[in-house]
Design a protein around this motif. Structure first.
Motif, PDB file in Angstrom:
ATOM      1  N   ARG A   1     -15.387  23.043 127.466  1.00 25.88           N
ATOM      2  CA  ARG A   1     -15.109  22.616 126.101  1.00 25.88           C
ATOM      3  C   ARG A   1     -15.380  21.122 125.965  1.00 25.88           C
ATOM      4  N   VAL A   2     -16.155  20.757 124.948  1.00 26.56           N
ATOM      5  CA  VAL A   2     -16.346  19.339 124.636  1.00 26.56           C
ATOM      6  C   VAL A   2     -15.089  18.854 123.930  1.00 26.56           C
ATOM      7  N   ILE A   3     -14.342  17.964 124.579  1.00 28.69           N
ATOM      8  CA  ILE A   3     -13.064  17.524 124.027  1.00 28.69           C
ATOM      9  C   ILE A   3     -13.149  16.143 123.374  1.00 28.69           C
ATOM     10  N   SER A   4     -14.265  15.456 123.551  1.00 30.72           N
ATOM     11  CA  SER A   4     -14.428  14.160 122.887  1.00 30.72           C
ATOM     12  C   SER A   4     -15.906  13.804 122.796  1.00 30.72           C
ATOM     13  N   PHE A   5     -16.269  13.264 121.657  1.00 29.68           N
ATOM     14  CA  PHE A   5     -17.634  12.784 121.441  1.00 29.68           C
ATOM     15  C   PHE A   5     -17.524  11.600 120.491  1.00 29.68           C
ATOM     16  N   LYS A   6     -17.212  10.423 121.043  1.00 26.44           N
ATOM     17  CA  LYS A   6     -16.870   9.278 120.213  1.00 26.44           C
ATOM     18  C   LYS A   6     -17.846   8.124 120.397  1.00 26.44           C
ATOM     19  N   LEU A   7     -17.979   7.362 119.330  1.00 25.11           N
ATOM     20  CA  LEU A   7     -18.879   6.222 119.309  1.00 25.11           C
ATOM     21  C   LEU A   7     -18.399   5.134 120.269  1.00 25.11           C
ATOM     22  N   ILE A   8     -19.347   4.564 121.019  1.00 26.81           N
ATOM     23  CA  ILE A   8     -19.056   3.412 121.869  1.00 26.81           C
ATOM     24  C   ILE A   8     -19.389   2.172 121.052  1.00 26.81           C
TER      25      ILE A   8
ATOM     26  N   ILE B   1     -19.646  14.068 113.084  1.00 33.01           N
ATOM     27  CA  ILE B   1     -21.036  14.522 113.024  1.00 33.01           C
ATOM     28  C   ILE B   1     -21.602  14.684 114.424  1.00 33.01           C
ATOM     29  N   ALA B   2     -21.339  13.683 115.283  1.00 31.58           N
ATOM     30  CA  ALA B   2     -21.833  13.753 116.658  1.00 31.58           C
ATOM     31  C   ALA B   2     -21.184  14.904 117.421  1.00 31.58           C
ATOM     32  N   TYR B   3     -19.901  15.155 117.140  1.00 32.33           N
ATOM     33  CA  TYR B   3     -19.183  16.234 117.814  1.00 32.33           C
ATOM     34  C   TYR B   3     -19.767  17.590 117.443  1.00 32.33           C
TER      35      TYR B   3
ATOM     36  N   PHE C   1     -22.085  23.737 117.009  1.00 31.13           N
ATOM     37  CA  PHE C   1     -22.830  23.888 115.764  1.00 31.13           C
ATOM     38  C   PHE C   1     -22.731  25.323 115.248  1.00 31.13           C
ATOM     39  N   ALA C   2     -22.696  26.285 116.159  1.00 29.08           N
ATOM     40  CA  ALA C   2     -22.544  27.689 115.747  1.00 29.08           C
ATOM     41  C   ALA C   2     -21.203  27.899 115.047  1.00 29.08           C
ATOM     42  N   GLU C   3     -20.147  27.257 115.571  1.00 30.22           N
ATOM     43  CA  GLU C   3     -18.831  27.344 114.922  1.00 30.22           C
ATOM     44  C   GLU C   3     -18.865  26.692 113.544  1.00 30.22           C
ATOM     45  N   PHE C   4     -19.569  25.565 113.470  1.00 27.68           N
ATOM     46  CA  PHE C   4     -19.693  24.863 112.182  1.00 27.68           C
ATOM     47  C   PHE C   4     -20.454  25.731 111.180  1.00 27.68           C
ATOM     48  N   GLU C   5     -21.529  26.371 111.627  1.00 28.91           N
ATOM     49  CA  GLU C   5     -22.277  27.277 110.743  1.00 28.91           C
ATOM     50  C   GLU C   5     -21.381  28.388 110.223  1.00 28.91           C
ATOM     51  N   LYS C   6     -20.540  28.906 111.120  1.00 25.75           N
ATOM     52  CA  LYS C   6     -19.623  29.987 110.741  1.00 25.75           C
ATOM     53  C   LYS C   6     -18.673  29.521 109.638  1.00 25.75           C
ATOM     54  N   CYS C   7     -18.136  28.295 109.783  1.00 28.19           N
ATOM     55  CA  CYS C   7     -17.244  27.743 108.749  1.00 28.19           C
ATOM     56  C   CYS C   7     -17.966  27.572 107.417  1.00 28.19           C
ATOM     57  N   CYS C   8     -19.236  27.136 107.482  1.00 29.70           N
ATOM     58  CA  CYS C   8     -20.012  26.952 106.258  1.00 29.70           C
ATOM     59  C   CYS C   8     -20.259  28.281 105.554  1.00 29.70           C
ATOM     60  N   VAL C   9     -20.591  29.311 106.335  1.00 29.81           N
ATOM     61  CA  VAL C   9     -20.849  30.635 105.755  1.00 29.81           C
ATOM     62  C   VAL C   9     -19.598  31.166 105.062  1.00 29.81           C
ATOM     63  N   GLU C  10     -18.433  30.947 105.689  1.00 27.45           N
ATOM     64  CA  GLU C  10     -17.177  31.417 105.098  1.00 27.45           C
ATOM     65  C   GLU C  10     -16.911  30.745 103.760  1.00 27.45           C
TER      66      GLU C  10
ATOM     67  N   GLY D   1     -19.395  29.780 101.740  1.00 29.38           N
ATOM     68  CA  GLY D   1     -20.557  29.985 100.886  1.00 29.38           C
ATOM     69  C   GLY D   1     -21.531  28.831 100.895  1.00 29.38           C
ATOM     70  N   GLN D   2     -21.555  28.076 101.994  1.00 27.05           N
ATOM     71  CA  GLN D   2     -22.454  26.939 102.103  1.00 27.05           C
ATOM     72  C   GLN D   2     -23.474  27.177 103.217  1.00 27.05           C
ATOM     73  N   LYS D   3     -24.576  26.451 103.131  1.00 30.55           N
ATOM     74  CA  LYS D   3     -25.614  26.547 104.146  1.00 30.55           C
ATOM     75  C   LYS D   3     -25.489  25.359 105.093  1.00 30.55           C
ATOM     76  N   ALA D   4     -25.342  25.655 106.362  1.00 28.79           N
ATOM     77  CA  ALA D   4     -25.187  24.589 107.356  1.00 28.79           C
ATOM     78  C   ALA D   4     -26.506  23.877 107.586  1.00 28.79           C
ATOM     79  N   ARG D   5     -26.425  22.576 107.886  1.00 25.88           N
ATOM     80  CA  ARG D   5     -27.621  21.797 108.175  1.00 25.88           C
ATOM     81  C   ARG D   5     -27.271  20.727 109.201  1.00 25.88           C
ATOM     82  N   LYS D   6     -28.277  20.256 109.911  1.00 22.88           N
ATOM     83  CA  LYS D   6     -28.083  19.183 110.870  1.00 22.88           C
ATOM     84  C   LYS D   6     -27.806  17.881 110.121  1.00 22.88           C
ATOM     85  N   LEU D   7     -26.816  17.157 110.571  1.00 25.11           N
ATOM     86  CA  LEU D   7     -26.453  15.879 109.963  1.00 25.11           C
ATOM     87  C   LEU D   7     -26.617  14.769 110.994  1.00 25.11           C
TER      88      LEU D   7
END
Length: 426
Positions: free
Chosen positions: A77-84, A375-377, A385-394, A396-402
């Motif tokens: 599990r990725v638990i952190s993805f933070k800006l340096i 966004i980086a996370y 990203f697959a989880e994010f796509e799933k949230c967008c579909v729920e 009614g939105q279309k997921a895209r890379k940010l």
């Protein structure tokens, strides 16, 4: 309007809504992980690495937790993805890793920490020793990756042929430095009955990449030699010698996070006898040492002297990573030959705008950093990203890379979100 004409059901999604959904997804995901880590007698192995891009000029610390759950299944599990946002020193990186472990409540259940390129050194491990000591009872040792050891062995052997390898890397970078250069290279290939292709230098942290580079370059040995050291450079020197030409130089540092190499690109701008403005890349060489102001000024001066234009330079434009007062002070003698000693520093309007905008954005640094990290996370792994796509579909939105904004491009935060101010709501 065009999309609505082809698809009347199309509804535009506001950027603020997308950002809000990302933050909600991130918070829900983190809460779920914390609950999972709390339950059960789990032990964790952390893997940490630095991610970055040359375009955005930003780096992120990615921390992943590896563990075996109650069903004896290995999880990651990725638990952190933070800006340096500061210098990535050993103490700072160790502190960040420790903060992540404490955030999830696993600081006393860590059995090992694996550090990626840019982090794996003795200083970082010394700073992390207390974190590991809680679990191991104080017994901590550093075990280097076999690929890192192999890389050091191969690199040590390659020092015997450092000069020709550096020449090959510089030649590849020079050909790829501009479309005009690559077009000339294609022309040379056609004359010799060969098909031109993009060539890539090796990577300092991947021991077998030098072999791949040489295997690709070998068929173009004669073409590269003639192009870089022969007709192209000789033709430019002859052109610069004839006529009473004056030159404006533009210099910038090129680099990629993958190859872990940086190059100094120097281009000459001049008006020829037909009153046509020309631009020629006259140098694209590897930076093999620290890019100090004196070193960079010395390199620029060497390039000017190589082409015999050192006393005909009217201005020098410095790109990001070079534009500072120290570099200009070191370059003053180069410009002084033409101007009679009168030299002044004029900053680019975009650089000034960037400083003004960035100074204003410090008022909302916390929500902006949260947006960048979110966004980086989301983009840190396919699973996220697959989880994010799933949230967008729920919804009614279309997921895209940010993509996050860039520190050196003042308007890039508008691309990340057309309006940053609504993020204060979140």
């Amino acid at each position: 309007m065009v999309l609505q004409a082809f698809c009347p059901q199309f509804e535009r999604i506001d950027n603020a809504v997308t950002i809000r959904d990302i933050l909600v997804f991130h918070e829900d995901h983190v809460a779920g992980l914390k609950e999972e880590f709390t339950g059960g007698d789990l032990s964790f192995a952390l893997s940490c690495e630095i991610w970055g891009t040359s375009y955005h000029r930003m780096s992120y610390l990615c921390v992943a937790a590896h563990y075996v759950d109650g069903d004896h299944i290995l999880n990651k599990r990725v638990i952190s993805f933070k800006l340096i946002d500061g210098a990535p020193t050993a103490e700072a990186m160790a502190r960040r890793i420790l903060d992540v472990a404490m955030e999830y409540g696993i600081e006393n259940r860590i059995v090992s920490v694996t550090l990626g390129d840019g982090l794996a050194d003795a200083e970082t491990m010394d700073a992390l020793a207390p974190l590991l000591g809680w679990y191991t009872g104080g017994f901590v040792f550093l075990q280097r990756c076999i690929f890192s050891i192999l890389n050091d062995i191969v690199r040590a052997g390659l020092t015997e042929m450092a000069e020709p390898l550096d020449a090959i890397r510089s030649a590849i970078a020079y050909v790829s430095s501009s479309e005009a250069n690559f077009a000339e290279f294609e022309k040379c290939c056609v004359e010799r009955g060969q098909k031109a292709r993009k060539l890539w230098p090796d990577s300092k942290v991947r021991w077998d990449s030098t072999y791949d580079m040489l295997k690709e370059v070998l068929p173009y040995k004669e073409v590269l030699t003639d192009f870089v050291n022969g007709n192209h450079v000789a033709g430019l020197k002859e052109e610069f010698t004839g006529g009473d030409l004056s030159f404006a130089l533009s210099c910038e540092i090129w680099g990629t996070s993958y190859h872990r190499m940086s190059y100094l690109c120097v281009a000459a701008h001049y008006v020829d006898g037909d009153h046509i403005l020309n631009k020629r890349v006259i140098s694209f060489k590897l930076i093999d040492g620290a890019p100090t102001a004196e070193a960079m000024a010395r390199r620029i001066l060497d390039v000017a002297m190589e082409y015999g234009i050192e006393n005909r330079i009217v201005s020098v434009t410095l790109g990001d990573g070079l534009a500072d007062a120290e570099t200009m002070d070191a370059l003053a003698p180069l410009l002084g030959w033409y101007t009679g000693g009168f030299v002044f520093l004029q900053r680019c309007i975009f650089s000034i705008l960037n400083d003004i905008v960035r100074a204003g954005l410090t008022e909302m640094a916390e929500p902006l950093d949260a947006i960048r990290s979110a966004i980086a996370y989301v983009s840190s792994s396919e699973a996220n990203f697959a989880e994010f796509e799933k949230c967008c579909v729920e919804r009614g939105q279309k997921a895209r890379k940010l993509w996050p904004d860039s520190k050196v491009r003042w308007d890039s935060h508008m691309t990340c979100s057309k309006k940053c101010f609504p993020t204060k709501k979140f």
